[in-house]
Structure formats: C-alpha cells, structure tokens
Design a protein around this motif. Structure first.
Motif, PDB file in Angstrom:
ATOM      1  N   THR A   1       0.849  -1.198   0.000  1.00  0.00           N
ATOM      2  CA  THR A   1       0.000   0.000   0.000  1.00  0.00           C
ATOM      3  C   THR A   1       0.880   1.241   0.000  1.00  0.00           C
ATOM      4  N   LEU A   2       1.917   1.207   0.801  1.00  0.00           N
ATOM      5  CA  LEU A   2       2.824   2.348   0.865  1.00  0.00           C
ATOM      6  C   LEU A   2       3.509   2.572  -0.495  1.00  0.00           C
ATOM      7  N   LEU A   3       3.950   1.485  -1.101  1.00  0.00           N
ATOM      8  CA  LEU A   3       4.615   1.614  -2.408  1.00  0.00           C
ATOM      9  C   LEU A   3       3.666   2.186  -3.455  1.00  0.00           C
ATOM     10  N   ASN A   4       2.428   1.709  -3.430  1.00  0.00           N
ATOM     11  CA  ASN A   4       1.459   2.230  -4.397  1.00  0.00           C
ATOM     12  C   ASN A   4       1.247   3.725  -4.195  1.00  0.00           C
ATOM     13  N   GLN A   5       1.211   4.149  -2.936  1.00  0.00           N
ATOM     14  CA  GLN A   5       1.060   5.578  -2.663  1.00  0.00           C
ATOM     15  C   GLN A   5       2.263   6.362  -3.167  1.00  0.00           C
ATOM     16  N   ILE A   6       3.442   5.810  -2.911  1.00  0.00           N
ATOM     17  CA  ILE A   6       4.661   6.506  -3.341  1.00  0.00           C
ATOM     18  C   ILE A   6       4.660   6.659  -4.860  1.00  0.00           C
ATOM     19  N   LEU A   7       4.281   5.574  -5.543  1.00  0.00           N
ATOM     20  CA  LEU A   7       4.338   5.602  -7.006  1.00  0.00           C
ATOM     21  C   LEU A   7       3.296   6.540  -7.600  1.00  0.00           C
ATOM     22  N   THR A   8       2.193   6.687  -6.926  1.00  0.00           N
ATOM     23  CA  THR A   8       1.158   7.552  -7.506  1.00  0.00           C
ATOM     24  C   THR A   8       1.303   9.000  -7.048  1.00  0.00           C
TER      25      THR A   8
ATOM     26  N   GLY B   1       7.224  14.379  -8.972  1.00  0.00           N
ATOM     27  CA  GLY B   1       8.453  14.860  -9.595  1.00  0.00           C
ATOM     28  C   GLY B   1       9.696  14.071  -9.220  1.00  0.00           C
ATOM     29  N   ARG B   2       9.610  13.281  -8.166  1.00  0.00           N
ATOM     30  CA  ARG B   2      10.746  12.429  -7.839  1.00  0.00           C
ATOM     31  C   ARG B   2      10.667  11.188  -8.709  1.00  0.00           C
ATOM     32  N   ARG B   3      11.728  10.926  -9.427  1.00  0.00           N
ATOM     33  CA  ARG B   3      11.711   9.751 -10.295  1.00  0.00           C
ATOM     34  C   ARG B   3      12.208   8.550  -9.500  1.00  0.00           C
ATOM     35  N   MET B   4      11.257   7.754  -9.079  1.00  0.00           N
ATOM     36  CA  MET B   4      11.540   6.631  -8.189  1.00  0.00           C
ATOM     37  C   MET B   4      11.765   5.348  -8.986  1.00  0.00           C
ATOM     38  N   ALA B   5      12.819   4.623  -8.647  1.00  0.00           N
ATOM     39  CA  ALA B   5      12.971   3.262  -9.162  1.00  0.00           C
ATOM     40  C   ALA B   5      12.648   2.337  -7.998  1.00  0.00           C
ATOM     41  N   VAL B   6      11.587   1.558  -8.158  1.00  0.00           N
ATOM     42  CA  VAL B   6      11.115   0.731  -7.055  1.00  0.00           C
ATOM     43  C   VAL B   6      11.360  -0.735  -7.379  1.00  0.00           C
TER      44      VAL B   6
ATOM     45  N   VAL C   1      16.099   5.224  -5.233  1.00  0.00           N
ATOM     46  CA  VAL C   1      15.798   3.801  -5.367  1.00  0.00           C
ATOM     47  C   VAL C   1      15.092   3.334  -4.094  1.00  0.00           C
ATOM     48  N   ILE C   2      14.010   2.604  -4.279  1.00  0.00           N
ATOM     49  CA  ILE C   2      13.312   2.014  -3.129  1.00  0.00           C
ATOM     50  C   ILE C   2      13.340   0.503  -3.289  1.00  0.00           C
ATOM     51  N   ILE C   3      13.713  -0.174  -2.232  1.00  0.00           N
ATOM     52  CA  ILE C   3      13.738  -1.630  -2.286  1.00  0.00           C
ATOM     53  C   ILE C   3      12.724  -2.170  -1.300  1.00  0.00           C
TER      54      ILE C   3
ATOM     55  N   GLU D   1       2.555   7.014  13.545  1.00  0.00           N
ATOM     56  CA  GLU D   1       1.332   6.219  13.499  1.00  0.00           C
ATOM     57  C   GLU D   1       0.567   6.568  12.236  1.00  0.00           C
ATOM     58  N   ALA D   2       0.026   5.570  11.591  1.00  0.00           N
ATOM     59  CA  ALA D   2      -0.602   5.823  10.289  1.00  0.00           C
ATOM     60  C   ALA D   2      -1.780   4.882  10.061  1.00  0.00           C
ATOM     61  N   ARG D   3      -2.638   5.307   9.163  1.00  0.00           N
ATOM     62  CA  ARG D   3      -3.711   4.434   8.659  1.00  0.00           C
ATOM     63  C   ARG D   3      -3.498   4.294   7.168  1.00  0.00           C
ATOM     64  N   HIS D   4      -3.771   3.146   6.637  1.00  0.00           N
ATOM     65  CA  HIS D   4      -3.653   2.904   5.190  1.00  0.00           C
ATOM     66  C   HIS D   4      -2.294   3.349   4.656  1.00  0.00           C
ATOM     67  N   SER D   5      -1.255   3.206   5.454  1.00  0.00           N
ATOM     68  CA  SER D   5       0.122   3.554   5.042  1.00  0.00           C
ATOM     69  C   SER D   5       0.228   5.005   4.576  1.00  0.00           C
ATOM     70  N   ASP D   6      -0.630   5.847   5.095  1.00  0.00           N
ATOM     71  CA  ASP D   6      -0.668   7.223   4.605  1.00  0.00           C
ATOM     72  C   ASP D   6       0.357   8.069   5.365  1.00  0.00           C
ATOM     73  N   VAL D   7       1.527   8.180   4.799  1.00  0.00           N
ATOM     74  CA  VAL D   7       2.608   8.957   5.414  1.00  0.00           C
ATOM     75  C   VAL D   7       3.161   9.888   4.337  1.00  0.00           C
ATOM     76  N   PRO D   8       3.322  11.174   4.639  1.00  0.00           N
ATOM     77  CA  PRO D   8       3.805  12.085   3.598  1.00  0.00           C
ATOM     78  C   PRO D   8       5.192  11.727   3.100  1.00  0.00           C
ATOM     79  N   LEU D   9       5.394  11.941   1.811  1.00  0.00           N
ATOM     80  CA  LEU D   9       6.693  11.636   1.208  1.00  0.00           C
ATOM     81  C   LEU D   9       7.824  12.423   1.862  1.00  0.00           C
ATOM     82  N   GLU D  10       7.496  13.616   2.318  1.00  0.00           N
ATOM     83  CA  GLU D  10       8.536  14.436   2.938  1.00  0.00           C
ATOM     84  C   GLU D  10       9.111  13.763   4.172  1.00  0.00           C
TER      85      GLU D  10
END
Lengths: 312, 597
Positions: free
Chosen positions: A20-27, A31-36, A91-93, A181-190
């Motif tokens: 869920t977190l990865l999907n949030q990051i990717l969407t 502007g950050r070009r992430m390689a996941v 890069v995110i692993i 603490e988070a719900r639905h992996s909702d954590v700001p990218l910052e």
C-alpha cells in the motif's frame, strides 16, 4: 561509480502495508523519479493510466518512475537500474516479509548507494501475535530493531487503549527509534524520504501541508557556519519525537560548498554538495517531527549550537 | 584398448532361430514373459559380466537383451539368447558391471553450461589443485581447450586457499607473466570472493585508488595500495554480477559438454531442480533444436510458474496462488527430452551457509555474527500455506527445498492444511531434508512425503555441521537409515554443482558417512550398498513418476544403462570412489565411452 542515487529499504512483516505504501509513493511521487524494486508485481496495484510501458521485469510509469521485479535476483535488478542511474532520483527496495531489512541495506551499500533510511511498517493489530509466532517471531522482532523509522500502521483497527499499550511495547522493542502512526500507510513523502537529488526543488516549509494533526515542521537556521563537531552534537540532540531532518549546512571547514544534511531517526549523513553559487551561505534545516512532541526536541538541539527556529 | 568392451558380432550364416512365428521365452520373476512380435529380436545382448538389475526380487541376471531403445529381456543366458537374431550384437562384458544408469534426483543442470566454460581450480576430490604452481598450467590447458583468444576472460571455479600447500592466497603477480593480456578471475569455492590478475583488475577498474567498500576485502601488495589478487564479499559480488554474459548461441553450443558431465558419470536423467523462466526458455530451445541426448527433468520455481502457465493459457493474469485449470497440462511429459515434472518451492537456505531455518539455535554465531541464530524462512508461513495449497489443489507434484527442521515443519503444516494424505500418491519430494528431527519421519509417512537426501554433506561439511549443530543433531543429518525403516522412498543427490556429479561418491557417503577428517557423522544412519544404489536408480525414478520406464533392468523399460569397471556391491568400501564408468547408454545408444587410458 554509481553517482549518488540514494536508496530506501521498506521492510515489515506480511500484511503490514508495504505494498500500500509503495502504491502511494508511485502515484504521488510528485516529480521524484523513483525506481522501485519489488518482490512480486502481482501485488503492486498501479493505476493503469499511469503505466507507460510493461516489459517483462519492469513497469515504466508516465511520470518517470519505474517498477522493477526482483524475480531474477537483486544483482540483476540493481544492475538494470544503475545502467541508467541518471534517469532516477531515488531507489526504493521492498524487503520481503521475512527479510532482515538491514541485510537488504547492506546489499545496496555494496553498490555504493547512500542509504536514505530503513523504514519498517508494523501492523498495529497483528504485531503482538506475529512477535510470538513460533516460525517468524524472532524475524519480526529483528525487523523492528533494524528500523530507522517505524510506521505503526492500521491504527484504525485497534482501540485507543490498545494503541497506547502498543506504543510502550514498540518503544521497548526498538528503544530510541521514532514511531509514526498511520492508517492505510498514509505517510507524507517528505517524512519518508530525504533529498532525492539536488534536482528536486527544496520544498519550503510553508509548502508542506500534510497531516497537520500528526506532524509538525520546523525550519532551523544559523547565521554563522557550523563546525563538524557542532553538527554531530546537533544530530544526536534530536530525540525520538523527530522523524526527519534535511537541508544544507554551511560548514566552517569547507566554506565554498554547501553540505547536504540528511537524518532519519538516529541515522544521519553529511555529504559535500554543490557550490553555494549565489545562494545565501547559511545553514538551513527542515525538521519534521511528531506534533505532540512540541517544540522541545528542536529547541534543545538548536540551543546547543545557537540556532534559531521558526515553527512552521 | 584394455577397457574397450569386446564387441564380437555374431554373424549368422544360417537360420538358427525360427523367427517366423512369435518367440516366447520364459524368464525369471523380474522379467516376466516376453512376447516378440513377428520379425523382431534383440539388437544387442550383454552377458559375461556382473549384471545388477536393481530389482529387489531378483538382484542379478546373467544376460540382458535390448531392442528399440528398450530392455527386451533379462534373465539367464539361455533365455535371453532366445531373443537373438541374425543381426544381434552380442557383447561380452568380461566381468564388468552392467546396471541401470543413474538418475540425478536433484541438481542444477543450468550450472553445467557455465561450468564447462570455466576451469576447475578446486582441490581434491573436486579438482586437481594442491599448490600455487598448479594454476598456470591448468589455466593454459583451459585456454587451449576452449580456444580462448587474447583479451577473453579466463574464469576458474573452486579456488580455495585451504587447498594450497603454501597456505596463502594466490597473487595476481603469479598469474600476470603467463596471462598479461587476458583477464583472469578464479572464483572462490564459497562464490563470495575471487583472485584476479592485473589485467582483470584493469578491466573492472580496480586500482591503488579503489577504496575497500564496507563489508568487503581487497588484499593489497604489502607496503602499497595496489590490489594483490584476492578480493571478497562486497568488493567482489558487484563485479561478478556485472560480468559479461555468454550469448544464447554460445550457451547452446555448450549443451553437449554440459551433458557429458552427466554421461561420463553414468547419469542419463539430469535434474534442473530450480528453473527460472529464462532458463526454461533456453532449455526448450536446446531441446527443440535436438541438442539433448539425455533426459532433463525441470522444476520451475513457484514464483515463475505464472509466466510458464501463460504459454498454455495466454489470458492468464494471476499469481502463483491462483493457477488456472490448464496449469497441470504443462507437467509430466517429455518433449524432445525435456520434461517439467512439478513445481519447486524453496523454503529456506543452506545449512553450511547458516541460512537454513531451524527450530533450535546454532551453537555458533549466525552469518552476520548473530547470537542465538536459527536462520529464517524464505517466505512467511501464511504465504507457503496458500501457495502450496494452490499447487496441491491442482494436482501438480510439489518439490520443496527444505534444509532446516523448522522449514520442514512449515511444509508439513502446509500439506496438512491442504488435506494431503499418503494414500493420494502425490509423491511430494522434500529436497535435502537435511536437518530433520526424528519426529518428522512418521509425519512424512502420514503425508506421503519422499525425501531426497544429500548425504555427501557428511563428507564435505561434516565438521561444520558438528560445530554448528552439536554432535547429536549433526548425527541425524540426511537420516537415511531411519527414513527407510519408516518405509519412505528415499533418493540421494549431488545438488550439482554444489557437489561434483559423482554418483559413486554419493553412494560411498551414504554407506560410510565419513567426513573429510575421517569422523563418521551419525554411524546409525549408514545404509547398505543395495539401498544406497536404489536411491540413485529406482527410487529416484519413482520420485519423478518414471518407475515404469527407468531404474531397473526390467523388460519394457528404457535401455538406460551404465557399465562400470568394478562392482559397487562387492568392491572394498573405499574403492567405491575409484569405480570408473566404462560406457553410458541412453535408450541403447552410447552417449559416453571411456577412452583407453
């Protein structure tokens, strides 16, 4: 050999919310070009409209992000990313549910990638059961201990009193590690990432709106250059109420260049950056912490070095 | 000449056997009645040696007849000779041993195309290196044999300082005079390090300026920063991962040499026991181009099964846990000598690498120095349960890799949750079953599990296992005697190329369980020679559902045969290791014949 492509390891046991977190990051990469690098495409659920190209082991997204499967092993995946390192900022692993994220971090360091942090997700509802499981209990506890930042997720599934008890338990398992603490992996990218690349605009604190109820942001500034010793003191002065610190440091011993400062939990780095050019030669750090922690941790750290802070 | 088999051809000048009508010959119990269709007879008859059938009911026969790639008759010389025709070739074994050829019950065939392009710089018994001076001539011979040109990489495998009389690492400067223009990389037996020469350092960009990465080792020339030769771990692994890969054509061209590794060891059924999708594509191509003359049994890795399924069900989009009904069609039959037999589900790592998954901690620190280390599973139990249930439900045969007792427990749990029982005849194979607990054997019986053991561990890592596990647990690694007593069908493997492709050494290790240091690891688990050979023949055939066509000298089965220079059932125990393959036959055709020494 590989430039400075920072990498983040996302760990945590099955069901903690990594995907869920990865999907949030990717969407929301903004502007950050992430390689996941993911274990299994099957679980990555990217909006089809974002997919530019799907070719075997990789899915390219329209905004420059790339999803790469680890099915042929870490070496193959990382080699394909590094072959075009200039196309990415970060890069995110994704560690597998039973992996030690610190070991994954070592793999990345083999390729001389700077580690931006180990983020470990925790399933608020299941973690206590998982921690006593005969097969994986010790693995789950190692994952907690290896985190730079813990994200206790799915807090909506537990009662307030259970959550409060869980906080105490988690801090006992990973003393000193900041916990979000988070719900639905909702954590700001910052909060999740430091600077991906100097290409990415330095985001002023005022433009950082997320979750006012949970997070608080400060900017810290110093009029005079800092000594390395002062930076070290500052870094160890932030308590567990601070999740992330990032910015530029004017260092006494290297006046011509700015130094890029990154901190997540207790892990921090200071790397020489570009020349100051025409920009203001002063140390400026953004501090992101827990709202309830109040200004104290930042006050304390700033006081040690004569810095000033504004509560954003 | 001395080893050549006497191939006197009996040319008949007159009609001595009436073949106009069906010839019926009564043969002993193991061979039954042979009815020859009109006009057919033996192409070849073997006699005059020690013929071992591997059939419990009738261990020896006097003669064997073959025709059409199959065994036509096995029995007394008189009986078998009744199948002779004017064109029959009658071969006198001259005292040598003829038996069913060996079946590799678990190994990694896809390592072979790589290894045949590399020089073997291992120490005994795997290779020839015992001192520093051995390297250059071995590598020079390799260059010649492979036809390598100036600038080509010269790669060796099995390098290990502990094999060298000098007890120190080989230096780049000792390789440079002979190989000034070719990069040389001699890979350490652990696969975690290598010795490079100066041309190789230049090629990978290592110099005085190269910093040693965290967690790595770069030995330096004393008094300088110049790399001395040996590098390890993080200084080596990225280099190795970025080595130029051979082209598909280059790899296809190695398939003959790769199969010869097996054929010269008397093996005619090879295992590719953890197949990636890209490797299967390669093997398919090799098979369809007619390059295979041995059988290859492939077990696709569970995570890659969806990609394979798509070939049969192009619209399939799911993962390993939602296999379509078409899935089983991919398995169980040969096409041009390549067969998918089942799905490979790995659950842990290796005991010697301390990455297996045990219930009790090791007595020594973990691979990263951890205390109370008991390893880890590769997947969470929830995932294993769900994935295996999907495969079991489709009736596809499951082969799991499990070394530690906790990994084995996980598979037992998963099978029980999937409703697996022995009477379903699923033949679930637990590859390695290395560190079992005694209480797991009855559970294997209840679930119809069949272990493929790896008793060579007692030789190659006996001392390590004793140190890590303690003597009691170490004594029960690959517990073959107890497993047989439990009624389990057991095979025994090499895990090639983890250990050499050497069935006689597999047999010897099951019979002696003797370590490198000469200690017997678990004397109670030693088995007799007959059982040790069954684990390499008929039992291995049973595990891949080929017991009706391989593994014994029974009429109707394939003429997959090996001729050995002495009898493994009677030769002095340590002489088992010296037994040589004289000839290997796949379906009656010679695929290896020892040349005269």
């Amino acid at each position: 050999m590989t430039g400075h492509l920072p990498f983040t390891v996302i760990g945590g046991y099955l069901g903690a919310g990594k995907t869920t977190l990865l999907n949030q990051i990717l969407t929301q990469a903004a502007g950050r070009r992430m390689a996941v690098l993911v274990n299994d495409f099957g679980s990555v659920n990217i909006d089809a409209s974002l997919i530019r190209d799907h070719d075997g082991d990789t899915i390219a997204l329209t905004d420059g992000c790339l999803c790469c499967s680890l099915v042929n092993g870490f070496a193959a995946a990382i080699a394909s990313i590094l072959a075009r390192a200039g196309d990415f900022d970060h890069v995110i692993i994704e560690a597998s549910g039973v992996a030690d994220p610190a070991k994954i971090a070592q793999y990345g360091q083999m390729y001389e990638l700077p580690l931006d942090g180990i983020l470990v997700l925790v399933d608020a509802e299941q973690i206590r059961t998982q921690a006593t499981d005969g097969y994986v209990g010790d693995t789950v506890l190692r994952q907690l201990a290896q985190a730079d930042l813990l994200i206790v997720n799915k807090t909506d599934l537990v009662t307030t009193s259970d959550l409060s008890e869980l906080r105490g338990w988690v801090s006992g398992q990973a003393p000193g590690t900041p916990v979000i603490e988070a719900r639905h992996s909702d954590v700001p990218l910052e909060v999740l990432f430091g600077y991906a690349h100097e290409r990415v605009a330095f985001r002023p604190a005022a433009a950082f709106p997320p979750h006012p109820e949970a997070f608080r942001t400060w900017t810290l500034e110093w009029e005079r250059p800092l000594s390395l010793e002062e930076v070290e003191r500052l870094a160890s002065g932030f308590g567990e109420g601070v999740y992330r610190v990032k910015g530029f440091v004017a260092l006494e011993s290297d006046p011509d260049r700015r130094q890029v400062y990154q901190q997540v939990g207790a892990r921090w780095t200071l790397e020489p950056g570009e020349s100051w050019g025409t920009s203001d030669r002063r140390t400026k750090l953004i501090v992101i912490g827990r709202a309830e922690a109040g200004p104290d941790p930042v006050d304390a750290a700033a006081a040690m070095t004569g810095g000033q802070h504004d509560l954003a | 000449m001395t080893d050549a088999i006497d191939r006197r051809r009996f040319i008949k000048t007159g009609v001595t056997t009436a073949l106009g009508a069906a010839v019926t010959s009564q043969l002993p119990a193991c061979s039954g009645t042979v009815t020859l269709p009109s006009g057919t007879g033996a192409e070849r008859v073997y006699h005059g040696g020690n013929i071992v059938t591997m059939d419990d009911g009738h261990r020896h026969v006097e003669a064997v007849a073959i025709a059409g790639g199959k065994i036509l008759a096995a029995g007394s010389l008189d009986e078998v000779m009744q199948t002779r025709t004017g064109a029959t070739e009658v071969i006198d074994l001259r005292g040598k041993t003829l038996m069913p050829s060996f079946i590799d019950s678990h190994g990694h065939f896809m390592n072979a195309p790589q290894i045949v392009r590399w020089a073997n710089v291992s120490g005994p018994p795997v290779g020839p290196v015992t001192r520093i001076a051995d390297f250059v001539p071995i590598l020079q011979a390799h260059v010649k044999q492979q036809g390598l040109k100036r600038g080509d990489w010269i790669i060796g495998y099995g390098y290990d300082r502990s094999n060298l009389a000098e007890g120190r690492e080989l230096l780049a400067s000792e390789l440079d005079p002979a190989f000034p223009d070719n990069p040389v990389m001699l890979i350490h037996s652990s696969n975690h390090g290598a010795v490079l020469n100066s041309a190789a350092f230049a090629k990978v960009g290592y110099s005085e300026q190269t910093k040693t990465p965290p967690g790595g080792v770069i030995n330096r020339v004393p008094g300088t920063q110049k790399p001395a030769g040996f590098i390890m771990e993080t200084a080596f692994l990225p280099i190795f991962a970025n080595m130029p890969q051979p082209s598909e054509t280059e790899l296809l061209d190695t398939l003959d040499a790769a199969q010869q590794i097996y054929a010269r060891a008397g093996v005619t059924t090879c295992s590719e026991g953890a197949t990636h999708a890209k490797d299967l594509k390669f093997l398919r191509k090799g098979a369809d181009e007619g390059r295979l003359y041995l059988d290859i049994v492939s077990l696709p890795l569970i995570l890659e099964v969806p990609a394979l399924i798509r070939e049969y069900a192009p619209d399939f989009k799911g993962g390993p846990m939602d296999l379509p009904d078409e899935a089983p069609k991919a398995f169980g039959s040969y096409r041009n000598r390549l067969k998918l037999q089942g799905v490979k589900a790995p659950t842990d790592g290796s005991p010697q690498g301390k990455t297996a998954f045990w219930t009790q901690p090791l007595l020594t620190p973990g691979p990263g120095g951890e205390t109370n280390w008991r390893g880890q599973p590769l997947f969470p139990p929830e995932v294993v349960n769900k994935a295996l249930k999907a495969v079991f439900d489709k009736g596809i045969q499951v082969f799991t890799h499990a070394n530690g007792d906790a990994a084995i427990d996980m598979i037992i749990d998963a099978a029980r949750l999937a409703g697996v029982r022995a009477d379903q005849d699923r033949r679930t194979v637990i590859i390695h079953s290395q560190c079992m607990r005694p209480d797991q054997l009855p559970k294997y019986a209840e679930l119809g599990f069949s272990p493929s053991f790896f008793t060579m561990h007692t030789f190659f890592w006996g001392e390590e296992h004793t140190a890590n596990l303690g003597p009691e647990r170490a004594a029960f690694i690959s517990p073959m005697k107890s497993a047989i007593a439990q009624g389990l069908v057991c095979s025994n493997h090499t895990d090639f190329s983890v250990c050499p492709m050497d069935p006689m050494r597999v047999m010897w290790s099951a019979v002696t369980r003797r370590s490198r240091a000469g200690t017997v690891i678990g004397p109670d688990e030693r088995i007799d020679r007959w059982e040790s050979l069954k684990a390499l023949t008929i039992n291995a055939a049973w595990q891949i559902r080929e017991e009706d066509r391989k593994g014994t000298l029974t009429p109707g089965k394939l003429a997959d045969l090996v001729i050995l220079d002495s009898d493994p059932l009677t030769v002095e125990t340590d002489k088992i290791l010296d037994i040589q393959v004289v000839e290997t036959l796949k379906e009656g055709k010679s695929v290896y014949r020892r040349t005269a020494a």
